[in-house]
Design a protein around this motif. Structure first.
Motif, PDB file in Angstrom:
ATOM      1  N   LYS A  61       0.831  -1.206   0.000  1.00 49.15           N
ATOM      2  CA  LYS A  61       0.000   0.000   0.000  1.00 49.15           C
ATOM      3  C   LYS A  61       0.866   1.257   0.000  1.00 49.15           C
ATOM      4  CE  LYS A  61      -3.670   0.372  -0.207  1.00 49.15           C
ATOM      5  NZ  LYS A  61      -4.482   0.707  -1.406  1.00 49.15           N
ATOM      6  N   ALA A  62       1.982   1.227   0.704  1.00 45.50           N
ATOM      7  CA  ALA A  62       2.875   2.390   0.711  1.00 45.50           C
ATOM      8  C   ALA A  62       3.342   2.709  -0.699  1.00 45.50           C
ATOM      9  CB  ALA A  62       4.070   2.129   1.623  1.00 45.50           C
ATOM     10  N   LEU A  63       3.693   1.686  -1.454  1.00 44.55           N
ATOM     11  CA  LEU A  63       4.142   1.903  -2.830  1.00 44.55           C
ATOM     12  C   LEU A  63       3.029   2.519  -3.667  1.00 44.55           C
ATOM     13  CD1 LEU A  63       6.144   1.645  -5.129  1.00 44.55           C
ATOM     14  CD2 LEU A  63       5.474  -0.749  -5.388  1.00 44.55           C
ATOM     15  N   ASP A  64       1.804   2.025  -3.522  1.00 45.60           N
ATOM     16  CA  ASP A  64       0.673   2.583  -4.274  1.00 45.60           C
ATOM     17  C   ASP A  64       0.526   4.076  -4.024  1.00 45.60           C
ATOM     18  OD1 ASP A  64       0.095   0.044  -5.170  1.00 45.60           O
ATOM     19  OD2 ASP A  64      -1.409  -0.348  -3.646  1.00 45.60           O
ATOM     20  N   VAL A  65       0.625   4.479  -2.765  1.00 41.84           N
ATOM     21  CA  VAL A  65       0.447   5.883  -2.404  1.00 41.84           C
ATOM     22  C   VAL A  65       1.552   6.736  -3.008  1.00 41.84           C
ATOM     23  CG1 VAL A  65       0.400   7.541  -0.500  1.00 41.84           C
ATOM     24  CG2 VAL A  65      -0.818   5.373  -0.301  1.00 41.84           C
ATOM     25  N   HIS A  66       2.790   6.280  -2.891  1.00 44.95           N
ATOM     26  CA  HIS A  66       3.910   7.072  -3.388  1.00 44.95           C
ATOM     27  C   HIS A  66       3.908   7.172  -4.917  1.00 44.95           C
ATOM     28  CE1 HIS A  66       5.703   7.823   0.470  1.00 44.95           C
ATOM     29  NE2 HIS A  66       5.728   6.536   0.760  1.00 44.95           N
ATOM     30  N   ILE A  67       3.530   6.096  -5.591  1.00 44.29           N
ATOM     31  CA  ILE A  67       3.423   6.148  -7.052  1.00 44.29           C
ATOM     32  C   ILE A  67       2.350   7.153  -7.460  1.00 44.29           C
ATOM     33  CG2 ILE A  67       2.651   4.869  -9.092  1.00 44.29           C
ATOM     34  CD1 ILE A  67       5.453   4.140  -8.450  1.00 44.29           C
ATOM     35  N   SER A  68       1.227   7.136  -6.746  1.00 46.99           N
ATOM     36  CA  SER A  68       0.149   8.080  -7.048  1.00 46.99           C
ATOM     37  C   SER A  68       0.611   9.521  -6.863  1.00 46.99           C
ATOM     38  CB  SER A  68      -1.056   7.787  -6.146  1.00 46.99           C
ATOM     39  OG  SER A  68      -2.073   8.742  -6.342  1.00 46.99           O
ATOM     40  N   ARG A  69       1.346   9.780  -5.778  1.00 44.24           N
ATOM     41  CA  ARG A  69       1.845  11.128  -5.525  1.00 44.24           C
ATOM     42  C   ARG A  69       2.843  11.551  -6.592  1.00 44.24           C
ATOM     43  NH1 ARG A  69       1.543  13.195  -0.219  1.00 44.24           N
ATOM     44  NH2 ARG A  69       3.679  13.961  -0.378  1.00 44.24           N
ATOM     45  N   LEU A  70       3.711  10.631  -7.010  1.00 43.70           N
ATOM     46  CA  LEU A  70       4.683  10.947  -8.043  1.00 43.70           C
ATOM     47  C   LEU A  70       4.001  11.273  -9.369  1.00 43.70           C
ATOM     48  CD1 LEU A  70       7.673   8.488  -7.560  1.00 43.70           C
ATOM     49  CD2 LEU A  70       7.792  10.972  -7.733  1.00 43.70           C
ATOM     50  N   ARG A  71       2.967  10.523  -9.691  1.00 41.88           N
ATOM     51  CA  ARG A  71       2.247  10.795 -10.942  1.00 41.88           C
ATOM     52  C   ARG A  71       1.685  12.213 -10.948  1.00 41.88           C
ATOM     53  NH1 ARG A  71      -0.210   5.025 -11.289  1.00 41.88           N
ATOM     54  NH2 ARG A  71       0.976   4.133 -13.019  1.00 41.88           N
TER      55      ARG A  71
ATOM     56  N   GLY B  48       4.034  -4.464 -13.033  1.00 42.34           N
ATOM     57  CA  GLY B  48       4.781  -3.454 -12.297  1.00 42.34           C
ATOM     58  C   GLY B  48       4.679  -2.094 -12.928  1.00 42.34           C
ATOM     59  N   TYR B  49       5.799  -1.342 -12.902  1.00 38.86           N
ATOM     60  CA  TYR B  49       5.790   0.045 -13.354  1.00 38.86           C
ATOM     61  C   TYR B  49       6.988   0.304 -14.261  1.00 38.86           C
ATOM     62  CZ  TYR B  49       2.644   0.547  -9.361  1.00 38.86           C
ATOM     63  OH  TYR B  49       1.619   0.386  -8.475  1.00 38.86           O
ATOM     64  N   MET B  50       6.836   1.316 -15.142  1.00 38.79           N
ATOM     65  CA  MET B  50       7.952   1.780 -15.937  1.00 38.79           C
ATOM     66  C   MET B  50       7.876   3.283 -16.110  1.00 38.79           C
ATOM     67  SD  MET B  50       7.121   0.985 -19.985  1.00 38.79           S
ATOM     68  CE  MET B  50       7.168  -0.782 -19.798  1.00 38.79           C
ATOM     69  N   LEU B  51       9.036   3.892 -16.367  1.00 36.30           N
ATOM     70  CA  LEU B  51       9.131   5.328 -16.592  1.00 36.30           C
ATOM     71  C   LEU B  51       9.366   5.571 -18.076  1.00 36.30           C
ATOM     72  CD1 LEU B  51       9.233   8.115 -15.107  1.00 36.30           C
ATOM     73  CD2 LEU B  51      11.734   7.855 -15.132  1.00 36.30           C
ATOM     74  N   LEU B  52       8.576   6.457 -18.666  1.00 37.53           N
ATOM     75  CA  LEU B  52       8.679   6.755 -20.099  1.00 37.53           C
ATOM     76  C   LEU B  52       8.765   8.256 -20.315  1.00 37.53           C
ATOM     77  CD1 LEU B  52       5.920   4.391 -21.562  1.00 37.53           C
ATOM     78  CD2 LEU B  52       8.412   4.050 -21.700  1.00 37.53           C
ATOM     79  N   ALA B  53       9.498   8.649 -21.358  1.00 37.64           N
ATOM     80  CA  ALA B  53       9.500  10.042 -21.781  1.00 37.64           C
ATOM     81  C   ALA B  53       8.191  10.326 -22.508  1.00 37.64           C
ATOM     82  CB  ALA B  53      10.680  10.343 -22.685  1.00 37.64           C
TER      83      ALA B  53
END
Length: 237
Positions: free
Chosen positions: A204-214, A231-236
């Motif tokens: 759950k901590a990861l979900d929250v932080h990913i949401s905030r980063l987005r 999982g997740y990936m970062l794209l330009a």
């Protein structure tokens, strides 16, 4: 001689406060105590604190208010410790900037293990840890116009600063090491939170932080993509 890490315990129940002080002192930490939220703010402003163990239900200022006040001036790790264990309670604490969350009753051994894991991650002179836990040899990374500076934990896009927390920087830096590649939730939790392989994972901590980063990257040169079930990936952009 290397100084001991200083832990601030914020807890209004005296027997719990004293018990935690004994166990953490035996584990090799210097321990400061606060019985309420106002005292916690005074202690934090007076001493060099390395980590805060913070109860939520307290007089004067509750733990959420204390967390919010601390986050206005510092990225020091905060472990929320409380009887409030619902998902919404966790999300509230993490969304305010808590690093981790532990639900009462918990064992002192578990708390010590979490503290050690977190302090290993944030300690800049611990060369035995992963790349994310020692900024000395970390290179500045760029994706599009987004630039991550590990020495200062700063993120810029077209020279405009994007304010991120310590945890958010580590997540973003990990993803930026391989743009377009998928990082599993397990890999992120192991690299950023220090979870051991095979350990029970609190995601759950990861979900929250990913949401905030987005939200923070909404108008930037990069975006975080969710790959369902992987999982997740970062794209330009």
């Amino acid at each position: 001689m290397k100084r001991k890490s200083v832990i601030l315990i914020v807890e209004d129940e005296v027997h719990i406060r004293n018990a935690l002080q004994r166990h953490l002192s035996k584990a090799g930490y210097d321990v400061l105590l606060a019985a309420d939220g106002e005292e916690a703010i005074i202690q934090f402003s007076t001493y060099a604190i390395d980590l805060v163990v913070l109860d939520i239900l307290m007089p004067k200022l509750d733990g959420l208010q204390v967390c919010q006040r601390i986050r206005q001036e510092s990225d020091v790790p905060i472990i929320m410790a409380t009887v409030l264990g619902t998902t919404s309670d966790r999300v509230t604490g993490l969304d305010l900037g808590a690093t981790d969350y532990i639900v009462k009753p918990f064992s002192s051994r578990e708390l010590v293990a979490r503290i050690r894991t977190i302090l290993r991650r944030v300690s800049p002179d611990d060369k035995s840890q992963s790349l994310l836990r020692g900024p000395v040899d970390m290179a500045t990374l760029s994706i599009g116009n987004l630039a991550l500076h590990p020495q200062t934990r700063k993120v810029y896009d077209r020279n405009a600063s994007i304010r991120v927390t310590e945890i958010e920087f580590h997540i973003l830096y990990l993803l930026a090491q391989a743009p377009g590649e998928i990082f599993t939730r397990e890999a992120i939790l192991q690299n950023v939170w220090g979870y051991e392989e095979g350990a029970e994972l609190e995601t759950k901590a990861l979900d929250v932080h990913i949401s905030r980063l987005r939200t923070k990257l909404d108008k930037s040169s990069a975006r975080i993509m969710t790959i369902q079930g992987r999982g997740y990936m970062l794209l330009a952009r």
